[in-house]
Enzyme design. Structure first.
Site, mmCIF file in Angstrom:
data_model
loop_
_atom_site.group_PDB
_atom_site.id
_atom_site.type_symbol
_atom_site.label_atom_id
_atom_site.label_comp_id
_atom_site.label_asym_id
_atom_site.label_seq_id
_atom_site.Cartn_x
_atom_site.Cartn_y
_atom_site.Cartn_z
ATOM 1 N N CYS A 1 1.042 -1.217 -0.152
ATOM 2 C CA CYS A 1 0.043 0.114 0.152
ATOM 3 C C CYS A 1 0.806 1.334 0.051
ATOM 4 O O CYS A 1 1.846 1.333 0.709
ATOM 5 C CB CYS A 1 -1.008 0.120 1.237
ATOM 6 N N ARG B 1 3.894 -0.045 -4.900
ATOM 7 C CA ARG B 1 3.685 -0.988 -3.502
ATOM 8 C C ARG B 1 2.285 -1.488 -3.453
ATOM 9 O O ARG B 1 2.018 -2.210 -2.373
ATOM 10 C CB ARG B 1 3.668 0.195 -2.364
ATOM 11 N N TRP C 1 -2.888 -2.680 -1.676
ATOM 12 C CA TRP C 1 -2.494 -4.273 -1.916
ATOM 13 C C TRP C 1 -3.493 -4.724 -1.000
ATOM 14 O O TRP C 1 -3.470 -4.539 0.287
ATOM 15 C CB TRP C 1 -1.116 -4.577 -1.665
ATOM 16 N N ASN D 1 -2.140 1.532 5.759
ATOM 17 C CA ASN D 1 -1.303 0.645 5.437
ATOM 18 C C ASN D 1 -1.179 -0.309 6.473
ATOM 19 O O ASN D 1 -0.556 -0.117 7.515
ATOM 20 C CB ASN D 1 0.114 1.257 4.808
ATOM 21 N N GLY D 2 -1.347 -1.599 6.417
ATOM 22 C CA GLY D 2 -1.112 -2.558 7.318
ATOM 23 C C GLY D 2 -2.323 -3.312 7.768
ATOM 24 O O GLY D 2 -3.008 -3.399 7.142
ATOM 25 N N GLU E 1 16.885 -17.959 -7.308
ATOM 26 C CA GLU E 1 16.696 -16.653 -7.660
ATOM 27 C C GLU E 1 16.123 -16.863 -9.191
ATOM 28 O O GLU E 1 15.032 -15.917 -9.448
ATOM 29 C CB GLU E 1 17.753 -15.691 -7.584
ATOM 30 N N LYS F 1 12.243 -15.442 -10.186
ATOM 31 C CA LYS F 1 11.838 -14.271 -11.088
ATOM 32 C C LYS F 1 10.950 -14.876 -11.968
ATOM 33 O O LYS F 1 10.172 -14.022 -12.436
ATOM 34 C CB LYS F 1 13.305 -13.795 -11.648
ATOM 35 N N GLU G 1 7.634 -15.189 -10.787
ATOM 36 C CA GLU G 1 6.824 -13.867 -10.547
ATOM 37 C C GLU G 1 6.332 -13.063 -11.647
ATOM 38 O O GLU G 1 5.471 -12.087 -11.450
ATOM 39 C CB GLU G 1 7.450 -13.009 -9.063
ATOM 40 N N HIS H 1 17.215 -37.242 -6.040
ATOM 41 C CA HIS H 1 16.183 -37.557 -4.968
ATOM 42 C C HIS H 1 14.926 -37.391 -5.288
ATOM 43 O O HIS H 1 14.271 -37.290 -4.187
ATOM 44 C CB HIS H 1 17.020 -37.000 -3.622
ATOM 45 N N LYS I 1 5.625 -4.578 -3.735
ATOM 46 C CA LYS I 1 7.112 -4.487 -3.144
ATOM 47 C C LYS I 1 6.718 -3.866 -1.610
ATOM 48 O O LYS I 1 5.683 -3.283 -1.516
ATOM 49 C CB LYS I 1 7.555 -3.274 -3.842
HETATM 50 C C1 F6R Z 1 11.271 -10.978 -5.402
HETATM 51 C C2 F6R Z 1 11.189 -9.968 -4.349
HETATM 52 C C3 F6R Z 1 10.715 -10.278 -3.026
HETATM 53 C C4 F6R Z 1 11.776 -9.577 -1.813
HETATM 54 C C5 F6R Z 1 11.103 -9.676 -0.623
HETATM 55 C C6 F6R Z 1 11.912 -9.144 0.525
HETATM 56 O O1 F6R Z 1 11.619 -10.378 -6.731
HETATM 57 O O2 F6R Z 1 11.553 -8.919 -4.655
HETATM 58 O O3 F6R Z 1 11.043 -11.545 -2.835
HETATM 59 O O4 F6R Z 1 12.868 -9.866 -2.008
HETATM 60 O O5 F6R Z 1 9.896 -9.632 -0.335
HETATM 61 O O6 F6R Z 1 12.110 -7.795 0.533
HETATM 62 P P1 F6R Z 1 12.975 -6.910 1.182
HETATM 63 O O7 F6R Z 1 14.126 -7.005 0.605
HETATM 64 O O8 F6R Z 1 12.414 -5.339 0.940
HETATM 65 O O9 F6R Z 1 12.827 -7.270 2.601
#
Ligand code: F6R
Length: 616
Positions: A2, A27, A75, A101-102, A485, A489, A492, A508, A611
């Site tokens: 948010c 966000r 969000w 937010n929260g 990783e 990627k 997502e 395994h 994010k």
């Molecule tokens: C994936 C991604 C998330 C963040 C995770 C932690 O591309 O961006 O997996 O890495 O939510 O976020 P931070 O680093 O802000 O604690």
């Protein structure tokens, strides 16, 4: 999670607020809404979906001119993403608007209390209760919105940033903060509130960190900050060290692409001033004393998602160079299993945003058990570094695309710098490998630049696999977190089934997933540096090829031993083993970005994500 903006000043509030929301949309983008106050009247517009839907609505149903306003991009947590659940939420008198937010954990009992008092709620959100509670408190608080807010927040449990306006106080915006982020922007004749500084950076670089459990009253010429009991609060003012351009696309179509291409610079910035000329490291803001570092018996890396993968690399580096036993743990699991911690444990919390709630709760738990906490963070003044004993800032600049790219690479640099620093202090003399890594770090940005030259080839490769049902990623040692990783990627961004495995684990179980034509991306260890591992990975490549997989090999320059086993090869520059993730991850980022683009997805704002995950 948010985005929140508040404004009081001399400009059109709506323009400032919508512009701020555009910068905060990463966000959350389930809905957007704004409220302004004019002539002692409150006006609200809100719409489900992205900000553009709200802008369309504002085109057909405009708001009056006003110099006081708030805005929200959501969000969803409580209630589906529809118009009714979009913020701002209003009280029954339609004089108070609230954004949030929260999560308000005791919202059910507050809702029940309001319903008993005859209030008809018009949304499923936890936020709406705050608007009604403020309405009850306002007359009892001498018609003072800030005082009403203090009374209401004392009744709330959970995590919240709240921002409110009242029609009868047209020149005031009030904010409150517990656990979720809120920053004040100090302007001239105007002031701002936002979830992060990017919302107001084009107006002012002067920011004030709002601390835990604080309430702020914003007027155009005055900022008053208190604790929840009304006592004046101690705050910290700072100047933001990047400008608005850093949060724009800079000629790229996508923030993600821009951020991928910014990685050489982001890594170079993270290293600036830290590699001393005498071969010694300088980590100025890392304020743990030599005694405290000598005292460490165990290190636990805690983080989420991409940051967790950099923690895995931290464990490999730290153990190899310092021989301090390390663990790496998902922050969301950490405190609930009652981990064994004491004053000889160092918890290293890694977070781009510095606001991730799971990580924040993990460090609070660690501190309560006597452990020291060191934050690796990209966001100046965020809650996690503020609550840590020491901090090492990555200097990646703002990361706007929801999927992390440059944050990951700079985190890897930071965990490696930290490991080298501890090795320097704890070992009699550095090993040959440590010396070599220090030398290579000075040139690593250039190596990342070189690997970016593979972008066109990777884009072509993506076209071949756009219809793949599933993509597997395998690697050993630090290639394993790189594989994880790469898979994260792809999930997502391209919404494809993807899994990352330690290559040795294939036999395994996961090898059952291999079928004719399935692409398997392999991070091949250096033949020069890790001969034994290399041999093992070659065996794994043969195992999957024998079962019909198409292999995409990420291989260092000069290694021709794998040519016979590759359907596709992406070359990366030669590096020390522990630096390989800094080059090997880049083509995987490009691959996901390309597949998502080919599929027509919104790369910068993938579905269901946000994010900065500020709820547990
Ligand atoms: C994936 C991604 C998330 C963040 C995770 C932690 O591309 O961006 O997996 O890495 O939510 O976020 P931070 O680093 O802000 O604690």
């Amino acid at each position: 999670m948010c985005g929140i903006v508040g404004y009081v000043g001399n400009k059109q509030a709506l323009t400032v607020v919508v512009d701020g929301l555009r910068r905060l949309e990463y966000r959350g983008y389930d809905s957007a809404g704004v409220a302004v106050v004019q002539d002692h009247k409150l006006e609200v517009r809100k719409k489900a979906g992205k900000l553009v839907n709200l802008e369309t609505l504002l085109g057909t149903d405009p708001l009056p001119n006003s110099t006081t306003g708030i805005g929200h991009t959501r969000w969803a947590t409580h209630g589906i993403p529809n118009d009714a659940n979009a913020h701002p939420h209003t009280d029954v008198s339609n004089e108070i608007a609230v954004i949030h937010n929260g999560i308000i954990e005791n919202f059910s009992e507050l809702r029940a209390e309001l319903q008993l008092a005859g209030v008809k709620l018009s949304s499923d959100t936890d936020t709406e209760v705050v608007a009604h509670l403020l309405n009850f408190e306002y007359p009892k608080s001498n018609n003072d919105l800030a005082e009403s807010m203090r009374k209401v927040v004392r009744r709330l449990r959970g995590a919240f940033t709240l921002v409110a306006v009242h029609a009868q106080q047209p020149d005031v915006v009030v904010g409150a903060r517990r656990n979720s982020p809120l920053v004040v922007g100090r302007g001239v004749g105007e002031n701002f509130l936002a979830s992060d500084v990017s919302a107001f950076i084009s107006h002012t670089k002067n920011a004030i960190e709002l601390g835990q459990d604080q309430v702020v009253e914003l007027r155009h010429d005055k900022i008053t900050i208190t604790d929840f009991d009304g006592k004046p609060a101690v705050t910290k003012e700072y100047v933001v060290d990047w400008d608005a351009k850093a949060a724009e696309k800079g000629g790229f179509d996508l923030f993600m692409l821009k951020e991928i291409f910014e990685q050489p610079k982001a890594v170079a910035e993270t290293l600036v001033g830290r590699l001393g000329e005498d071969g010694k490291l300088i980590l100025e803001e890392m304020t743990l004393s030599i005694g405290q570092i000598a005292n460490i018996e165990k290190i636990v890396f805690v983080a989420c998602g991409t940051a967790f993968h950099s923690g895995m690399i931290g464990k490999y580096a730290m153990e190899r160079w310092t021989r301090i036993p390390c663990e790496v743990e998902l922050a969301s699991e950490f405190r609930y299993r009652d981990p064994i911690l004491n004053n000889r444990t160092l918890v290293v919390a890694i977070s781009q945003s510095g606001e991730t709630m799971d990580t924040l709760m993990a460090i609070r738990h660690a501190k309560s058990q006597g452990a020291k906490v060191l934050a690796i963070c990209n966001t100046q003044g965020a809650t996690i570094p503020r609550e840590s004993d020491a901090v090492l800032y990555t200097r990646g600049g703002p990361e706007i695309a929801v999927a992390s790219t440059k944050a990951f690479l700079t985190q890897v640099v930071a965990v490696e710098l930290l490991s080298l620093y501890f090795a320097e202090l704890r070992l009699d003399k550095p090993t040959a490998e440590i010396k070599q890594v220090m030398n290579e770090l000075a040139n690593i940005s250039h190596q990342i630049d070189v690997v970016l030259d593979t972008t066109d080839a990777v884009n072509e490769l993506a076209k071949k696999y756009v219809n793949a049902q599933s993509v597997l990623f395998i690697g050993r040692h630090v290639g394993f977190p790189v594989a994880l990783e790469g898979a994260l990627k792809l999930k997502e961004l391209a919404y494809m089934h993807a899994e990352g495995f330690a290559a040795g684990e294939l036999k395994h179980g996961p090898i059952a997933l291999i079928e004719d034509g399935i692409p398997v991306v392999v991070i091949v260890p250096s033949l020069r540096e890790e001969k034994e591992l290399h041999e093992k990975v070659v065996s794994n490549i043969q195992e999957v090829r024998a079962r019909g997989a198409k292999t995409i090999l990420i291989v260092e320059e000069g290694d021709d031993s794998i040519l016979d086993f590759a359907d596709h090869i992406i070359r990366i520059p030669q590096t020390s083993s522990l630096l390989q993730p800094l080059v090997a991850t880049v083509p995987l980022q490009v691959f996901s970005c390309a597949l998502a683009t080919l599929k027509g997805h919104d790369v910068d704002q993938p579905r269901n994500l946000a994010k900065s995950v500020t709820v547990e």
